[in-house]
Motif scaffolding. Sequence first.
Motif, short mmCIF file in Angstrom:
data_model
loop_
_atom_site.label_atom_id
_atom_site.label_comp_id
_atom_site.label_asym_id
_atom_site.label_seq_id
_atom_site.Cartn_x
_atom_site.Cartn_y
_atom_site.Cartn_z
N GLU A 263 0.85 -1.19 0.00
CA GLU A 263 0.00 0.00 0.00
C GLU A 263 0.89 1.24 0.00
O GLU A 263 1.86 1.31 0.75
CB GLU A 263 -0.89 0.01 1.24
CG GLU A 263 -1.84 -1.17 1.34
CD GLU A 263 -2.64 -1.15 2.63
OE1 GLU A 263 -3.59 -0.36 2.73
OE2 GLU A 263 -2.27 -1.93 3.54
N TRP A 264 0.53 2.25 -0.80
CA TRP A 264 1.32 3.47 -0.86
C TRP A 264 1.45 4.15 0.49
O TRP A 264 2.53 4.58 0.88
CB TRP A 264 0.68 4.47 -1.83
CG TRP A 264 1.12 4.41 -3.26
CD1 TRP A 264 0.29 4.45 -4.35
CD2 TRP A 264 2.46 4.33 -3.79
NE1 TRP A 264 1.04 4.41 -5.52
CE2 TRP A 264 2.38 4.34 -5.20
CE3 TRP A 264 3.72 4.27 -3.20
CZ2 TRP A 264 3.48 4.28 -6.02
CZ3 TRP A 264 4.84 4.20 -4.01
CH2 TRP A 264 4.73 4.21 -5.41
N ASP A 265 0.36 4.28 1.20
CA ASP A 265 0.35 5.13 2.39
C ASP A 265 0.39 4.34 3.70
O ASP A 265 -0.21 4.71 4.70
CB ASP A 265 -0.88 6.05 2.34
CG ASP A 265 -0.81 6.98 1.14
OD1 ASP A 265 0.29 7.54 0.88
OD2 ASP A 265 -1.82 7.13 0.43
N ALA A 266 1.13 3.24 3.68
CA ALA A 266 1.37 2.41 4.86
C ALA A 266 2.80 1.89 4.78
O ALA A 266 3.42 1.95 3.72
CB ALA A 266 0.37 1.24 4.90
N PRO A 267 3.34 1.39 5.88
CA PRO A 267 4.66 0.77 5.80
C PRO A 267 4.62 -0.50 4.97
O PRO A 267 3.56 -1.13 4.80
CB PRO A 267 4.99 0.45 7.27
CG PRO A 267 4.07 1.31 8.07
CD PRO A 267 2.82 1.45 7.26
N ALA A 268 5.75 -0.88 4.46
CA ALA A 268 5.89 -2.14 3.73
C ALA A 268 5.87 -3.31 4.71
O ALA A 268 6.08 -3.12 5.91
CB ALA A 268 7.20 -2.14 2.95
N PRO A 269 5.62 -4.52 4.22
CA PRO A 269 5.85 -5.68 5.08
C PRO A 269 7.34 -5.86 5.32
O PRO A 269 8.16 -5.14 4.73
CB PRO A 269 5.28 -6.84 4.25
CG PRO A 269 5.47 -6.39 2.83
CD PRO A 269 5.23 -4.89 2.86
N THR A 270 7.71 -6.79 6.16
CA THR A 270 9.13 -7.07 6.40
C THR A 270 9.82 -7.44 5.09
O THR A 270 9.35 -8.32 4.36
CB THR A 270 9.28 -8.22 7.40
OG1 THR A 270 8.64 -7.87 8.63
CG2 THR A 270 10.75 -8.52 7.67
N ILE A 271 10.91 -6.76 4.80
CA ILE A 271 11.69 -7.07 3.60
C ILE A 271 12.53 -8.32 3.89
O ILE A 271 13.37 -8.32 4.79
CB ILE A 271 12.60 -5.89 3.22
CG1 ILE A 271 11.75 -4.65 2.92
CG2 ILE A 271 13.47 -6.25 2.03
CD1 ILE A 271 10.75 -4.82 1.80
N THR A 272 12.27 -9.38 3.13
CA THR A 272 12.95 -10.65 3.33
C THR A 272 13.97 -10.88 2.21
O THR A 272 14.09 -10.10 1.27
CB THR A 272 11.94 -11.81 3.34
OG1 THR A 272 11.44 -12.01 1.99
CG2 THR A 272 10.78 -11.53 4.28
N THR A 273 14.65 -12.00 2.29
CA THR A 273 15.63 -12.34 1.26
C THR A 273 14.96 -12.67 -0.07
O THR A 273 15.63 -12.73 -1.11
CB THR A 273 16.49 -13.53 1.71
OG1 THR A 273 15.65 -14.66 1.95
CG2 THR A 273 17.27 -13.19 2.97
N GLN A 274 13.65 -12.92 -0.06
CA GLN A 274 12.91 -13.25 -1.27
C GLN A 274 12.02 -12.10 -1.74
O GLN A 274 11.04 -12.31 -2.46
CB GLN A 274 12.04 -14.49 -1.01
CG GLN A 274 12.81 -15.72 -0.61
CD GLN A 274 13.71 -16.22 -1.74
OE1 GLN A 274 13.28 -16.32 -2.88
NE2 GLN A 274 14.95 -16.54 -1.41
N CYS A 275 12.35 -10.88 -1.33
CA CYS A 275 11.49 -9.73 -1.57
C CYS A 275 11.34 -9.35 -3.03
O CYS A 275 10.46 -8.55 -3.38
CB CYS A 275 12.01 -8.52 -0.79
SG CYS A 275 13.72 -8.08 -1.22
N PHE A 276 12.16 -9.89 -3.90
CA PHE A 276 12.10 -9.56 -5.33
C PHE A 276 11.04 -10.36 -6.06
O PHE A 276 10.79 -10.13 -7.24
CB PHE A 276 13.47 -9.80 -5.98
CG PHE A 276 13.99 -11.20 -5.75
CD1 PHE A 276 13.63 -12.24 -6.58
CD2 PHE A 276 14.83 -11.46 -4.68
CE1 PHE A 276 14.10 -13.54 -6.35
CE2 PHE A 276 15.31 -12.74 -4.44
CZ PHE A 276 14.94 -13.78 -5.28
N GLY A 277 10.41 -11.34 -5.38
CA GLY A 277 9.45 -12.22 -6.02
C GLY A 277 8.01 -11.86 -5.65
O GLY A 277 7.66 -11.84 -4.47
#
Length: 368
Positions: A263-277
């Motif tokens: 969501e644009w106006d909220a924080p992102a989820p936890t960025i993990t090692t698989q965040c590119f997928g």
Amino acid sequence: MSEDPPFISAVDLFCGVGGLTHGLVRSGINVTAGVDLDPHCRYPFEANNAAPFIERDVKDLKPAELEPYLSASKYSMLAGCAPCQPFSTYSQSGRSRKRGMDWRLVLNFGSLVADLQPDLVTMENVVQLADHAVFSEFLDSLKGYAVSWAKVECTRIGIPQSRKRLVLLASKLGGHGLDLTPQFVRSQRTVRQEIGKLPTIAAGEQHPRDPLHTSSSLSETNMKRIKASKPGGTWRDWDPDLVAECHRKVTGSTYPSVYGRMEWDAPAPTITTQCFGYGNGRFGHPTQDRAISLREAAMLQTFPRNYKFLKKGEQVTFSRLGRLIGNAVPVRLGEVIGKCLIEHVHAFERGEAEVAGVGISEQLGRLF
């Protein structure tokens, strides 16, 4: 911040690409070396931080090897984040085989502290570490230190992702003044604020002026899925013919956060090692039909937009760079830790040892 030369010299163990180091340097701490066994960390660590990278396994380090790096300033500090794979809930493969080895790294860190006796210590790790006996063993290595630790919600200190981490602070100078006060708190940052100004790219495209601003390609099916996804939604919003077979089963219904958009106006989820997928979590871009780029992932980890991860001409490898970015300590967290420790040393030097009689745990509680 004072313009005086840094008066704390630190070695960053398990330094990775330099997230913790970069934050400590921003706060005013002199990081004199980083140690990690992964050779892929050397270039990003040294290209962005004025400190040498020591390619070694921490368990093989001898205290005498680190002593020269800790004597460059009035006060010395050991910092680090031992690998946390034993506690990961993302990937279960190989956990039992690796568990003993990786837990041992926490204790190797403790052994170096016990032998070197630096003035200051900080450790960042997953919150689950606090529930295991290895954490108590690590605390035993801190005899003679004032110690405090807290479970930190990163959104409260200006990191634009929902990420909880355990932060430990220890000092031989006493517990006074070790105060993570609201002066270091930033209002909650959002995905839009962090990555909203980056150039538009398509799935599978690389920006010509920033090789790290590249996104993974999508299959025909996944392109249909992301087009049917709305920010903050789940695959349950799709037409039934788009839902993966595994999610139609009862056991699959408990994983609503995969194949989702941020969501644009909220924080992102936890960025993990698989965040590119796109299929690995809520890693879809809020409006563009693609997963977030590696540059966007790094910025959500609060790395500066110009942080260098690749040598000129080096090819992008999603699995390697995703691992390095996802495993990094957010730069902003390192900066907050550094500022806290600098204020603590200033308080010690002002002779405020007994001011207010407030213990470290109570002071940490003000923020967390």
